[in-house]
Design a protein around this motif. Structure first.
Motif, PDB file in Angstrom:
ATOM      1  N   PHE A   1       0.736  82.821  12.626  1.00  0.00           N
ATOM      2  CA  PHE A   1      -0.469  83.436  12.065  1.00  0.00           C
ATOM      3  C   PHE A   1      -1.686  82.780  12.719  1.00  0.00           C
ATOM      4  O   PHE A   1      -2.263  81.829  12.206  1.00  0.00           O
ATOM      5  CB  PHE A   1      -0.501  83.253  10.547  1.00  0.00           C
ATOM      6  CG  PHE A   1       0.598  83.973   9.824  1.00  0.00           C
ATOM      7  CD1 PHE A   1       0.356  85.187   9.204  1.00  0.00           C
ATOM      8  CD2 PHE A   1       1.889  83.461   9.774  1.00  0.00           C
ATOM      9  CE1 PHE A   1       1.361  85.863   8.539  1.00  0.00           C
ATOM     10  CE2 PHE A   1       2.908  84.128   9.118  1.00  0.00           C
ATOM     11  CZ  PHE A   1       2.640  85.337   8.498  1.00  0.00           C
ATOM     12  N   VAL A   2      -2.083  83.325  13.885  1.00  0.00           N
ATOM     13  CA  VAL A   2      -3.121  82.684  14.689  1.00  0.00           C
ATOM     14  C   VAL A   2      -4.520  83.202  14.364  1.00  0.00           C
ATOM     15  O   VAL A   2      -5.510  82.575  14.746  1.00  0.00           O
ATOM     16  CB  VAL A   2      -2.819  82.887  16.183  1.00  0.00           C
ATOM     17  CG1 VAL A   2      -1.508  82.208  16.555  1.00  0.00           C
ATOM     18  CG2 VAL A   2      -2.749  84.384  16.532  1.00  0.00           C
TER      19      VAL A   2
ATOM     20  N   ASP B   1      -8.226  89.464   9.079  1.00  0.00           N
ATOM     21  CA  ASP B   1      -7.410  90.641   9.326  1.00  0.00           C
ATOM     22  C   ASP B   1      -8.048  91.532  10.380  1.00  0.00           C
ATOM     23  O   ASP B   1      -9.280  91.648  10.466  1.00  0.00           O
ATOM     24  CB  ASP B   1      -7.233  91.457   8.040  1.00  0.00           C
ATOM     25  CG  ASP B   1      -6.424  90.699   6.995  1.00  0.00           C
ATOM     26  OD1 ASP B   1      -5.743  89.723   7.386  1.00  0.00           O
ATOM     27  OD2 ASP B   1      -6.489  91.079   5.811  1.00  0.00           O
ATOM     28  N   LEU B   2      -7.192  92.190  11.188  1.00  0.00           N
ATOM     29  CA  LEU B   2      -7.690  93.193  12.113  1.00  0.00           C
ATOM     30  C   LEU B   2      -8.127  94.431  11.337  1.00  0.00           C
ATOM     31  O   LEU B   2      -7.564  94.742  10.280  1.00  0.00           O
ATOM     32  CB  LEU B   2      -6.597  93.589  13.104  1.00  0.00           C
ATOM     33  CG  LEU B   2      -6.241  92.573  14.199  1.00  0.00           C
ATOM     34  CD1 LEU B   2      -5.053  93.092  14.999  1.00  0.00           C
ATOM     35  CD2 LEU B   2      -7.427  92.336  15.114  1.00  0.00           C
ATOM     36  N   PRO B   3      -9.111  95.156  11.820  1.00  0.00           N
ATOM     37  CA  PRO B   3      -9.524  96.395  11.140  1.00  0.00           C
ATOM     38  C   PRO B   3      -8.388  97.412  11.104  1.00  0.00           C
ATOM     39  O   PRO B   3      -7.566  97.481  12.028  1.00  0.00           O
ATOM     40  CB  PRO B   3     -10.688  96.901  12.011  1.00  0.00           C
ATOM     41  CG  PRO B   3     -11.159  95.707  12.770  1.00  0.00           C
ATOM     42  CD  PRO B   3      -9.954  94.849  12.991  1.00  0.00           C
ATOM     43  N   ASP B   4      -8.332  98.176  10.037  1.00  0.00           N
ATOM     44  CA  ASP B   4      -7.284  99.189   9.904  1.00  0.00           C
ATOM     45  C   ASP B   4      -7.351 100.215  11.027  1.00  0.00           C
ATOM     46  O   ASP B   4      -6.322 100.753  11.449  1.00  0.00           O
ATOM     47  CB  ASP B   4      -7.404  99.898   8.552  1.00  0.00           C
ATOM     48  CG  ASP B   4      -7.074  98.966   7.394  1.00  0.00           C
ATOM     49  OD1 ASP B   4      -6.481  97.903   7.642  1.00  0.00           O
ATOM     50  OD2 ASP B   4      -7.425  99.308   6.241  1.00  0.00           O
ATOM     51  N   SER B   5      -8.538 100.495  11.524  1.00  0.00           N
ATOM     52  CA  SER B   5      -8.687 101.473  12.598  1.00  0.00           C
ATOM     53  C   SER B   5      -7.984 101.010  13.871  1.00  0.00           C
ATOM     54  O   SER B   5      -7.436 101.822  14.619  1.00  0.00           O
ATOM     55  CB  SER B   5     -10.172 101.717  12.886  1.00  0.00           C
ATOM     56  OG  SER B   5     -10.815 100.498  13.241  1.00  0.00           O
TER      57      SER B   5
END
Length: 398
Positions: free
Chosen positions: A128-129, A133-137
């Motif tokens: 887990f770097v 969180d990345l955007p859902d898009s």
């Protein structure tokens, strides 16, 4: 007798230098055994001395004759004397006596040491770097192998390579709608009708492959179009459309030619440079993936379209319509297939292959439904066919 003693001594010297075929010295000659016995030296001690002497000579000979082994020998010595194999240990002796040389033991010990020198496997938390969180898009685009932003500048080698990758033809090309050909058949003779039905399923399979390519190279923005229900008097094309979405690959038969031409015009006039590139590549992909006969039929209609309304979306639509045209004969053939399925059911498929049966039945029903030709009676035909099988559990479901 002196001659025999001399021969035994000479043979013993050669044996010690060369060893037997298994890499170990031969048994000492009888004369030396008698000599040792007279001096009251135990035979076991004598054999141990000979074995140690042989191993040392073999070590020196290997290192001197093979420079590439010198490095391994030095690396092994760097471990420390306490880590070297104990040549006096009975277990080590058994390995030497089995035909393995010292180099084999050194290499094995070195490999064992290297395995224990590897770093320990990291725990799961080390994966887990990212801190956020990345955007859902961004996650929603994981199926895209080549994004529009990475197409490259026209004329560059990057652009040419990406275009070649995106537009190469499918292994099985789109073909002209040969299933439109039908013939008069006697009752119960459904071989030609079954061929028509299989051809329809084959067309749907090719369309699925094309749809997958469109998703991978980021063409879906131009392949999903809204309904033409806006202000058609406006000079701005953005005012012509509502917010609905129709996937051209799956529901082309729900679109109209007027709608398609207006959407292609909007792409050519108001969309981004990347979308216009996508339209061009889509055209090349469909063209490359079509047979000569299909290209000829499509060009008859495509050439009549105004140039401002030409492009990949328009060409794809005309190709899909040409691949599958619903005539009265084709419709009757589909009805015959559904009646046959009602009487024969899944049992007519080898091994009662439910997946194959469902693909064919759904393919037929979807084409009929798109032209408002699917009736309630046909649903009854499908349910009856699904109950004709040997599996009681599956049969009772219907």
């Amino acid at each position: 007798m002196p001659t025999s003693t001399h021969d035994d001594t000479e043979r013993r010297r050669m044996d010690v230098e060369m060893g037997d075929s298994f890499g170990m010295p031969l048994e000492p000659p009888a004369s030396e055994i008698r000599e040792r016995n007279r001096s009251r030296v135990p035979l076991e001690t004598f054999m141990e001395e000979q074995r140690e002497t042989f191993i040392q000579e073999q070590q020196q000979r290997r290192v001197s004759n093979h420079p590439w082994e010198q490095k391994i020998h030095e690396d092994h010595n760097s471990y420390g004397d306490d880590q070297l194999p104990n040549l006096n240990d009975p277990e080590e002796d058994s390995l030497a006596g089995s035909g393995r040389g010292l180099f084999d033991d050194l290499a094995s010990d070195r490999d064992h040491k290297s395995q224990h020198s590897l770093p320990a496997v990291q725990n799961q938390s080390s994966k887990f770097v990212l801190d956020e969180d990345l955007p859902d898009s961004e996650i929603a685009n994981v199926d895209i192998a080549l994004k529009k932003a990475d197409y490259g500048e026209p004329g560059t080698s990057e652009y040419q390579k990406n275009m070649a990758m995106a537009t190469y033809a499918l292994a099985e090309k789109f073909g002209v709608a040969s299933h439109r050909v039908s013939s008069n058949l006697e009752e119960g003779d459904h071989s030609s009708k079954q061929y028509i039905q299989q051809t329809i399923v084959g067309i749907l399979d090719r369309v699925k492959e094309g749809h997958q390519r469109a998703k991978m190279v980021d063409w879906m923005d131009i392949c999903v179009l809204p309904k033409l229900t806006g202000d058609l008097r406006s000079l701005n094309p953005v005012d012509w459309w509502d917010n609905s979405e129709t996937n051209l690959w799956t529901d082309w038969d729900r679109c109209t030619l007027t709608q398609i031409k207006a959407w292609q015009y909007s792409i050519n006039k108001r969309f981004s440079a990347q979308d216009r590139t996508a339209s061009t590549w889509l055209y090349l992909f469909v063209y490359n993936s079509s047979t000569h006969a299909l290209r000829t039929e499509v060009s008859k209609k495509y050439d009549r379209v105004q140039k401002t309304q030409r492009g990949g979306v328009c060409y794809l639509y005309l190709t899909l319509c040409e691949m599958f045209q619903m005539s009265r004969e084709v419709k009757d053939t589909m009805y015959t297939f559904l009646r046959l399925f009602r009487t024969k059911g899944i049992g007519r498929y080898t091994g009662e292959n439910v997946l194959k049966a469902s693909g064919e039945v759904l393919g037929i029903c979807k084409r009929l439904e798109a032209t408002n030709a699917l009736l309630d009676d046909h649903l009854y035909d499908v349910l009856c066919g699904l109950s004709i099988c040997t599996s009681a559990r599956f049969r009772d479901t219907f």
